[in-house]
Write a protein that holds these residues in place. Sequence first.
Motif, mmCIF file in Angstrom:
data_model
loop_
_atom_site.group_PDB
_atom_site.id
_atom_site.type_symbol
_atom_site.label_atom_id
_atom_site.label_comp_id
_atom_site.label_asym_id
_atom_site.label_seq_id
_atom_site.Cartn_x
_atom_site.Cartn_y
_atom_site.Cartn_z
ATOM 1 N N ASN A 153 46.842 39.450 27.723
ATOM 2 C CA ASN A 153 46.257 38.139 27.475
ATOM 3 C C ASN A 153 47.157 37.082 28.114
ATOM 4 N N PHE A 154 46.555 36.067 28.698
ATOM 5 C CA PHE A 154 47.333 35.003 29.310
ATOM 6 C C PHE A 154 46.522 33.718 29.254
ATOM 7 N N GLY A 155 47.013 32.743 28.465
ATOM 8 C CA GLY A 155 46.290 31.481 28.331
ATOM 9 C C GLY A 155 44.892 31.715 27.802
ATOM 10 N N ASP A 156 43.893 31.217 28.543
ATOM 11 C CA ASP A 156 42.499 31.412 28.130
ATOM 12 C C ASP A 156 41.859 32.596 28.846
ATOM 13 N N GLY A 157 42.706 33.418 29.490
ATOM 14 C CA GLY A 157 42.164 34.558 30.213
ATOM 15 C C GLY A 157 43.086 35.763 30.170
ATOM 16 N N PHE A 158 43.256 36.416 31.322
ATOM 17 C CA PHE A 158 44.000 37.672 31.358
ATOM 18 C C PHE A 158 44.897 37.724 32.596
ATOM 19 N N LYS A 159 46.007 38.423 32.418
ATOM 20 C CA LYS A 159 46.929 38.687 33.513
ATOM 21 C C LYS A 159 46.836 40.175 33.837
ATOM 22 N N ILE A 160 46.529 40.498 35.094
ATOM 23 C CA ILE A 160 46.357 41.892 35.502
ATOM 24 C C ILE A 160 47.410 42.243 36.556
ATOM 25 N N SER A 161 48.249 43.209 36.242
ATOM 26 C CA SER A 161 49.282 43.666 37.173
ATOM 27 C C SER A 161 48.735 44.844 37.973
ATOM 28 N N VAL A 162 48.956 44.779 39.286
ATOM 29 C CA VAL A 162 48.453 45.832 40.176
ATOM 30 C C VAL A 162 49.598 46.350 41.052
ATOM 31 N N GLN A 163 49.308 47.342 41.852
ATOM 32 C CA GLN A 163 50.347 47.992 42.654
ATOM 33 C C GLN A 163 50.576 47.286 43.988
ATOM 34 N N GLN A 164 49.538 47.061 44.768
ATOM 35 C CA GLN A 164 49.631 46.386 46.057
ATOM 36 C C GLN A 164 48.802 45.111 45.971
ATOM 37 N N MET A 165 49.486 43.957 45.837
ATOM 38 C CA MET A 165 48.813 42.730 45.445
ATOM 39 C C MET A 165 47.616 42.363 46.321
ATOM 40 N N GLU A 166 47.810 42.224 47.621
ATOM 41 C CA GLU A 166 46.721 41.720 48.465
ATOM 42 C C GLU A 166 45.538 42.680 48.500
ATOM 43 N N ASP A 167 45.786 43.940 48.761
ATOM 44 C CA ASP A 167 44.703 44.914 48.843
ATOM 45 C C ASP A 167 44.018 45.094 47.499
ATOM 46 N N ASP A 168 44.811 45.199 46.444
ATOM 47 C CA ASP A 168 44.249 45.487 45.120
ATOM 48 C C ASP A 168 43.503 44.289 44.550
ATOM 49 N N ALA A 169 43.946 43.082 44.885
ATOM 50 C CA ALA A 169 43.234 41.887 44.409
ATOM 51 C C ALA A 169 41.825 41.867 45.000
ATOM 52 N N TYR A 170 41.720 42.181 46.302
ATOM 53 C CA TYR A 170 40.399 42.215 46.935
ATOM 54 C C TYR A 170 39.534 43.308 46.314
ATOM 55 N N ARG A 171 40.127 44.468 46.069
ATOM 56 C CA ARG A 171 39.372 45.583 45.482
ATOM 57 C C ARG A 171 38.889 45.219 44.078
ATOM 58 N N LEU A 172 39.749 44.557 43.314
ATOM 59 C CA LEU A 172 39.361 44.194 41.953
ATOM 60 C C LEU A 172 38.250 43.151 41.952
ATOM 61 N N LEU A 173 38.382 42.155 42.831
ATOM 62 C CA LEU A 173 37.344 41.135 42.922
ATOM 63 C C LEU A 173 36.014 41.756 43.341
ATOM 64 N N GLN A 174 36.042 42.658 44.304
ATOM 65 C CA GLN A 174 34.824 43.323 44.757
ATOM 66 C C GLN A 174 34.230 44.175 43.652
ATOM 67 N N HIS A 175 35.108 44.836 42.873
ATOM 68 C CA HIS A 175 34.666 45.665 41.756
ATOM 69 C C HIS A 175 33.901 44.811 40.745
ATOM 70 N N GLY A 176 34.406 43.617 40.479
ATOM 71 C CA GLY A 176 33.741 42.736 39.530
ATOM 72 C C GLY A 176 32.440 42.179 40.064
ATOM 73 N N MET A 177 32.426 41.797 41.323
ATOM 74 C CA MET A 177 31.221 41.227 41.916
ATOM 75 C C MET A 177 30.106 42.261 41.989
ATOM 76 N N ASP A 178 30.460 43.517 42.266
ATOM 77 C CA ASP A 178 29.454 44.582 42.309
ATOM 78 C C ASP A 178 28.784 44.746 40.952
ATOM 79 N N ARG A 179 29.490 44.396 39.896
ATOM 80 C CA ARG A 179 28.953 44.538 38.538
ATOM 81 C C ARG A 179 28.495 43.201 37.967
ATOM 82 N N LYS A 180 28.391 42.206 38.903
ATOM 83 C CA LYS A 180 27.882 40.879 38.550
ATOM 84 C C LYS A 180 28.681 40.227 37.415
ATOM 85 N N ILE A 181 30.021 40.386 37.459
ATOM 86 C CA ILE A 181 30.897 39.753 36.476
ATOM 87 C C ILE A 181 30.996 38.255 36.784
#
Length: 302
Positions: free
Chosen positions: A250-278
């Motif tokens: 938990n972080f502020g009004d949202g969440f803090k997510i730690s990943v392994q490779q920041m740039e690549d994993d951030a894109y993958r996570l964002l795409q993962h959410g968009m595919d599921r219409k988050i």
Amino acid sequence: MRLEINNVTKKFKHKTAVDRFSMVIEVNDCVGLIGPNGAGKSTLIQIIADILSADEGYILLDGQKISTKKDQIGYLPQYPNFYSWMTAFETLLFMGKLSGISKSHLHKDIPLILEKVGLEKEAQAKVGTFSGGMKQRLGIAQALLHKPTLIIMDEPVSALDPIGRREVLNLLKEIKKETTILISTHILGDAEEICERFVVIKDGQKIEDATKTQLLNRSQESAIYLTIRKEDYEWLNQVENLPYVKGIENFGDGFKISVQQMEDDAYRLLQHGMDRKIGFKKFEIGVRESLEEIFLALVVKV
């Protein structure tokens, strides 16, 4: 000026308020003694000021016992107590005489001290008419009156309203330019504004001693900070099981997510959410660790 605190212990009946505490403060340091309520801050401050005696250990100022160097110490208690019927000038005159300062020196120095703390126009005003911030500034004036090399302050702004707090913090920024300061507080934001070094105390023991830069460099970690719709919170269960996600907090009004490779994993996570219409309200990458979070982590985990 060098203050040495060596294995100081203080017990009250069955409670150990300060437990084998050691630290060194050098000339021109501005040190924040940080800890939650009941950590032992005020007890330690009063031992350093020679108001309380330690059961074990000793304190030296410039290589001599602190009890022989009290004229070099200025002390501001959490709640400075003045006679309400005295004026600001009379209060400092009274305090100065108790400290053994000559009347001629006091009449010369008091106007300068009152000007320094921003109370020159209130010199003849009754202390009973002062606001909390004004009383605290008068308390700082009496602590400075005998020109100490070390000023010790116990929770100097915690009981003040925002205006009074700002007045005192601005004053402390000026004082630290020419005087060594030790401040105890449980409000890290106040200490962060004026101190370069932080000593964290918990249950009477020192658990950290570091500069602001050292603390931040040690604890900073790039992460993804996101806020999503409440109806999408279930998606986080999927995120937690993704192979590249190290953890979710938990972080502020949202969440803090730690990943392994920041740039690549951030894109993958964002795409993962968009595919599921988050429904993303915020999606940020960067360092957001604050001293407040570091302090809380130290106090809770240690």
